[in-house]
Design an enzyme around this catalytic site. Structure first.
Site, PDB file in Angstrom:
ATOM      1  CE1 TYR A  16      -4.057  -1.872   0.111  1.00  0.00           C
ATOM      2  CE2 TYR A  16      -2.948  -3.156   1.792  1.00  0.00           C
ATOM      3  CZ  TYR A  16      -3.989  -2.999   0.906  1.00  0.00           C
ATOM      4  OH  TYR A  16      -4.960  -3.955   0.793  1.00  0.00           O
ATOM      5  CG  LEU A  17       4.024   1.957   2.699  1.00  0.00           C
ATOM      6  CD1 LEU A  17       5.298   1.517   3.388  1.00  0.00           C
ATOM      7  CD2 LEU A  17       3.539   3.266   3.293  1.00  0.00           C
TER       8      LEU A  17
END
Length: 199
Positions: A16-17
């Protein structure tokens, strides 16, 4: 995510980063696709219709579109550790309670914990590097302010939440997002509707 970035950070970042570290590319891609929330909502509707048939005993193909592969295995292993009190280690969401310096005790973190019959106990960890802690603090501030806004209907808290979010952080975007949120999500945001009438 770029191998060079991973090497320089010295950690293995969550998938998700990429929304933070490759923001512009992620936004370009999302603008060309059906919004993820819509894909998930449509898939959930299909799955509920399938599961209404008690004869279904095989994994529906729609489940692969839902994402979260291996979540069921992780959840089952976690429950087994809780029930048996074996003290196994699992990554779970817990109150920070001093685990990460620089965050409030009641901030929620996802971290490695010992799981036994009493629940989850976070394992000690080294201090988080400033370039990582800053992002965590931004997201935690956003979450705290978003909850405050949702519970109280406070438009100032809503704008502060959007301003604190690392993917927004620009006043022109904040005011536009506020307007869109309250226009399209009014039925789900009754506290804001009440405040609007009061104004």
């Amino acid at each position: 995510m770029a191998g060079e970035l991973i090497r320089e950070l010295g950690v293995l970042p969550s998938y998700y980063l990429h929304y933070y570290y490759e923001h512009d590319a992620a936004v370009r891609q999302m603008k060309q696709e059906t919004p993820r929330a819509q894909v998930v909502a449509d898939t959930e509707k299909e799955l509920l219709e399938i599961y209404a048939d008690e004869r279904v005993d095989e994994k529906p193909p729609q489940l692969d579109r839902r994402g979260g592969a291996w979540y069921s295995e992780a959840a089952t292993a976690l429950l087994a550790s809780l029930v048996a009190g074996t003290g196994d280690n699992h990554v779970v969401n817990v109150r920070n309670a001093g685990t990460i310096a620089g965050l409030a005790d009641d901030d929620v973190i996802e971290t490695l914990c010992r799981i036994d019959g009493d629940g989850a106990t976070p394992l000690p960890q080294a201090p988080v590097a400033p370039e990582l802690l800053g992002l965590i603090q931004h997201v935690s501030a956003y979450e705290r302010l978003a909850v405050e806004a949702a519970v109280t209907g406070d438009r100032v808290a809503l704008r502060k939440a959007l301003l604190a979010h690392p993917l927004v952080g620009q006043w022109s975007l904040v005011t536009r997002l506020e307007q869109l949120l309250l226009e399209t999500g009014a039925e789900h945001l009754p506290r804001f509707a009440v405040q609007k009438v009061a104004e």
